[in-house]
Motif scaffolding. Structure first.
Motif, PDB file in Angstrom:
ATOM      1  N   ILE A 147     -46.387 -12.853 -58.919  1.00 45.08           N
ATOM      2  CA  ILE A 147     -47.566 -12.413 -59.671  1.00 45.08           C
ATOM      3  C   ILE A 147     -48.733 -13.364 -59.441  1.00 45.08           C
ATOM      4  N   LEU A 148     -48.477 -14.669 -59.540  1.00 48.22           N
ATOM      5  CA  LEU A 148     -49.552 -15.649 -59.339  1.00 48.22           C
ATOM      6  C   LEU A 148     -50.140 -15.534 -57.937  1.00 48.22           C
ATOM      7  N   ARG A 149     -49.286 -15.321 -56.929  1.00 49.82           N
ATOM      8  CA  ARG A 149     -49.788 -15.212 -55.548  1.00 49.82           C
ATOM      9  C   ARG A 149     -50.645 -13.963 -55.393  1.00 49.82           C
ATOM     10  N   LEU A 150     -50.209 -12.840 -55.949  1.00 51.68           N
ATOM     11  CA  LEU A 150     -51.008 -11.612 -55.858  1.00 51.68           C
ATOM     12  C   LEU A 150     -52.352 -11.792 -56.560  1.00 51.68           C
ATOM     13  N   LYS A 151     -52.333 -12.419 -57.731  1.00 53.90           N
ATOM     14  CA  LYS A 151     -53.591 -12.670 -58.435  1.00 53.90           C
ATOM     15  C   LYS A 151     -54.496 -13.581 -57.609  1.00 53.90           C
ATOM     16  N   HIS A 152     -53.919 -14.635 -57.044  1.00 51.94           N
ATOM     17  CA  HIS A 152     -54.697 -15.580 -56.245  1.00 51.94           C
ATOM     18  C   HIS A 152     -55.331 -14.909 -55.037  1.00 51.94           C
ATOM     19  N   ASP A 153     -54.585 -13.991 -54.410  1.00 48.70           N
ATOM     20  CA  ASP A 153     -55.052 -13.360 -53.178  1.00 48.70           C
ATOM     21  C   ASP A 153     -55.970 -12.164 -53.408  1.00 48.70           C
ATOM     22  N   THR A 154     -56.175 -11.792 -54.667  1.00 39.70           N
ATOM     23  CA  THR A 154     -57.109 -10.710 -54.996  1.00 39.70           C
ATOM     24  C   THR A 154     -58.533 -11.253 -54.933  1.00 39.70           C
ATOM     25  N   PRO A 155     -59.430 -10.592 -54.206  1.00 43.74           N
ATOM     26  CA  PRO A 155     -60.826 -11.065 -54.143  1.00 43.74           C
ATOM     27  C   PRO A 155     -61.427 -11.188 -55.546  1.00 43.74           C
ATOM     28  N   GLU A 156     -62.216 -12.233 -55.753  1.00 47.20           N
ATOM     29  CA  GLU A 156     -62.790 -12.491 -57.077  1.00 47.20           C
ATOM     30  C   GLU A 156     -63.664 -11.344 -57.561  1.00 47.20           C
ATOM     31  N   SER A 157     -64.249 -10.595 -56.628  1.00 46.45           N
ATOM     32  CA  SER A 157     -65.134  -9.491 -57.002  1.00 46.45           C
ATOM     33  C   SER A 157     -64.363  -8.257 -57.484  1.00 46.45           C
ATOM     34  N   GLU A 158     -63.045  -8.253 -57.279  1.00 46.50           N
ATOM     35  CA  GLU A 158     -62.232  -7.092 -57.636  1.00 46.50           C
ATOM     36  C   GLU A 158     -61.503  -7.365 -58.950  1.00 46.50           C
ATOM     37  N   HIS A 159     -61.807  -6.569 -59.974  1.00 45.30           N
ATOM     38  CA  HIS A 159     -61.158  -6.769 -61.276  1.00 45.30           C
ATOM     39  C   HIS A 159     -59.986  -5.808 -61.405  1.00 45.30           C
ATOM     40  N   ILE A 160     -58.789  -6.373 -61.485  1.00 44.58           N
ATOM     41  CA  ILE A 160     -57.572  -5.576 -61.638  1.00 44.58           C
ATOM     42  C   ILE A 160     -56.914  -5.984 -62.955  1.00 44.58           C
ATOM     43  N   PRO A 161     -56.656  -5.044 -63.856  1.00 47.92           N
ATOM     44  CA  PRO A 161     -55.980  -5.403 -65.105  1.00 47.92           C
ATOM     45  C   PRO A 161     -54.638  -6.069 -64.826  1.00 47.92           C
ATOM     46  N   GLY A 162     -54.344  -7.117 -65.599  1.00 52.71           N
ATOM     47  CA  GLY A 162     -53.114  -7.874 -65.380  1.00 52.71           C
ATOM     48  C   GLY A 162     -51.867  -7.019 -65.414  1.00 52.71           C
ATOM     49  N   VAL A 163     -51.844  -6.000 -66.280  1.00 54.73           N
ATOM     50  CA  VAL A 163     -50.645  -5.184 -66.420  1.00 54.73           C
ATOM     51  C   VAL A 163     -50.265  -4.499 -65.111  1.00 54.73           C
ATOM     52  N   GLU A 164     -51.238  -4.241 -64.231  1.00 55.07           N
ATOM     53  CA  GLU A 164     -50.903  -3.628 -62.948  1.00 55.07           C
ATOM     54  C   GLU A 164     -50.048  -4.568 -62.112  1.00 55.07           C
ATOM     55  N   TYR A 165     -50.396  -5.848 -62.099  1.00 60.74           N
ATOM     56  CA  TYR A 165     -49.563  -6.821 -61.384  1.00 60.74           C
ATOM     57  C   TYR A 165     -48.154  -6.857 -61.976  1.00 60.74           C
ATOM     58  N   TYR A 166     -48.076  -6.875 -63.301  1.00 58.98           N
ATOM     59  CA  TYR A 166     -46.787  -7.039 -63.967  1.00 58.98           C
ATOM     60  C   TYR A 166     -45.888  -5.826 -63.728  1.00 58.98           C
ATOM     61  N   MET A 167     -46.456  -4.627 -63.818  1.00 55.72           N
ATOM     62  CA  MET A 167     -45.685  -3.416 -63.543  1.00 55.72           C
ATOM     63  C   MET A 167     -45.204  -3.395 -62.094  1.00 55.72           C
ATOM     64  N   ALA A 168     -46.121  -3.696 -61.178  1.00 61.17           N
ATOM     65  CA  ALA A 168     -45.788  -3.630 -59.757  1.00 61.17           C
ATOM     66  C   ALA A 168     -44.662  -4.596 -59.407  1.00 61.17           C
ATOM     67  N   VAL A 169     -44.750  -5.824 -59.916  1.00 60.25           N
ATOM     68  CA  VAL A 169     -43.761  -6.851 -59.566  1.00 60.25           C
ATOM     69  C   VAL A 169     -42.467  -6.670 -60.343  1.00 60.25           C
ATOM     70  N   LEU A 170     -42.585  -6.539 -61.669  1.00 58.29           N
ATOM     71  CA  LEU A 170     -41.378  -6.537 -62.510  1.00 58.29           C
ATOM     72  C   LEU A 170     -40.644  -5.200 -62.489  1.00 58.29           C
ATOM     73  N   ARG A 171     -41.384  -4.107 -62.440  1.00 51.56           N
ATOM     74  CA  ARG A 171     -40.737  -2.795 -62.486  1.00 51.56           C
ATOM     75  C   ARG A 171     -40.416  -2.250 -61.104  1.00 51.56           C
ATOM     76  N   ASP A 172     -41.369  -2.470 -60.152  1.00 47.81           N
ATOM     77  CA  ASP A 172     -41.251  -1.776 -58.874  1.00 47.81           C
ATOM     78  C   ASP A 172     -40.986  -2.681 -57.670  1.00 47.81           C
ATOM     79  N   GLY A 173     -40.768  -3.973 -57.911  1.00 40.85           N
ATOM     80  CA  GLY A 173     -40.318  -4.862 -56.832  1.00 40.85           C
ATOM     81  C   GLY A 173     -41.371  -5.253 -55.811  1.00 40.85           C
ATOM     82  N   VAL A 174     -42.649  -5.057 -56.118  1.00 44.81           N
ATOM     83  CA  VAL A 174     -43.721  -5.437 -55.186  1.00 44.81           C
ATOM     84  C   VAL A 174     -43.770  -6.961 -55.059  1.00 44.81           C
ATOM     85  N   ARG A 175     -43.969  -7.447 -53.821  1.00 44.04           N
ATOM     86  CA  ARG A 175     -44.028  -8.890 -53.611  1.00 44.04           C
ATOM     87  C   ARG A 175     -45.217  -9.338 -52.754  1.00 44.04           C
ATOM     88  N   THR A 176     -45.770  -8.447 -51.939  1.00 46.51           N
ATOM     89  CA  THR A 176     -46.834  -8.854 -51.015  1.00 46.51           C
ATOM     90  C   THR A 176     -48.116  -8.081 -51.309  1.00 46.51           C
TER      91      THR A 176
END
Length: 197
Positions: A147-176
């Motif tokens: 999660i921290l790596r995905l947040k870090h690699d997201t461009p600062e100009s792009e606002h993505i709600p935190g819950v999207e990262y959490y769902m993607a990683v914890l529920r659906d196994g996203v890593r990259t």
């Protein structure tokens, strides 16, 4: 960036967020107005990265617009507080007054303080606190770093709600990041996302 660098950056951002709360006395201001205040979002889950955003849920019963504005007037007395925005959603299912304030810290960086002033006993009373507890409990060292790596690699100009990262990683196994971009194309996340692990 190494795993240790990511963890160190997250910790620095977290510590700076705590300092912003102290410098603004935002929690004290709301408590002196008779409200209950809880930290939610990435600060509550220890998942802060580069996005300088502090999320607070504030509860009152009764909740009046006058009292909400009075608390924000006290916050506005702090000369480091810049723009303040308000949305009155008391007439909706959210039963809240939504506040967003900008804080300019001594280093010149801007922080956003989101304060959702919620009617106690309404639909979302405690919901996001429970969500934060469940996400924090579900984290492993590996998923936290993902999660921290995905947040870090997201461009600062792009606002993505935190819950999207959490769902993607914890529920659906996203890593990259390529997987995350594809995940976002396949999942429509609009409005309030009601998900907990």
């Amino acid at each position: 960036m190494t795993d240790n660098d990511l963890l160190a950056l997250s910790e620095r951002t977290r510590n700076r967020a705590v300092d912003v709360i102290r410098r603004t006395d935002v929690i004290g201001i709301w408590r002196r107005a008779g409200a209950e205040v809880n930290i939610v979002g990435s600060l509550a889950m220890d998942l802060m990265m580069t996005h300088r955003d502090i999320d607070l849920h504030v509860y009152s019963s009764p909740l009046t617009v006058n009292e909400s504005f009075a608390a924000m007037a006290r916050l506005a007395e702090n000369t480091s507080i810049g723009k303040i925005e308000c949305r009155n959603l008391l007439h909706t299912d959210e039963a809240c007054v939504e506040w967003h304030a900008e804080y300019y810290d001594p280093s010149g960086e801007t922080w956003q303080i989101d304060m959702i002033h919620i009617l106690k006993g309404s639909r979302y009373d405690g919901y996001f606190e429970r969500m934060a507890e469940r996400i924090k409990a579900a984290l492993t060292d590996e998923t936290r770093l993902a999660i921290l790596r995905l947040k870090h690699d997201t461009p600062e100009s792009e606002h993505i709600p935190g819950v999207e990262y959490y769902m993607a990683v914890l529920r659906d196994g996203v890593r990259t990041m390529p997987e995350f971009k594809q995940w976002r194309k396949e999942h429509s996340c609009e409005g309030i996302i009601e998900w907990q692990p």
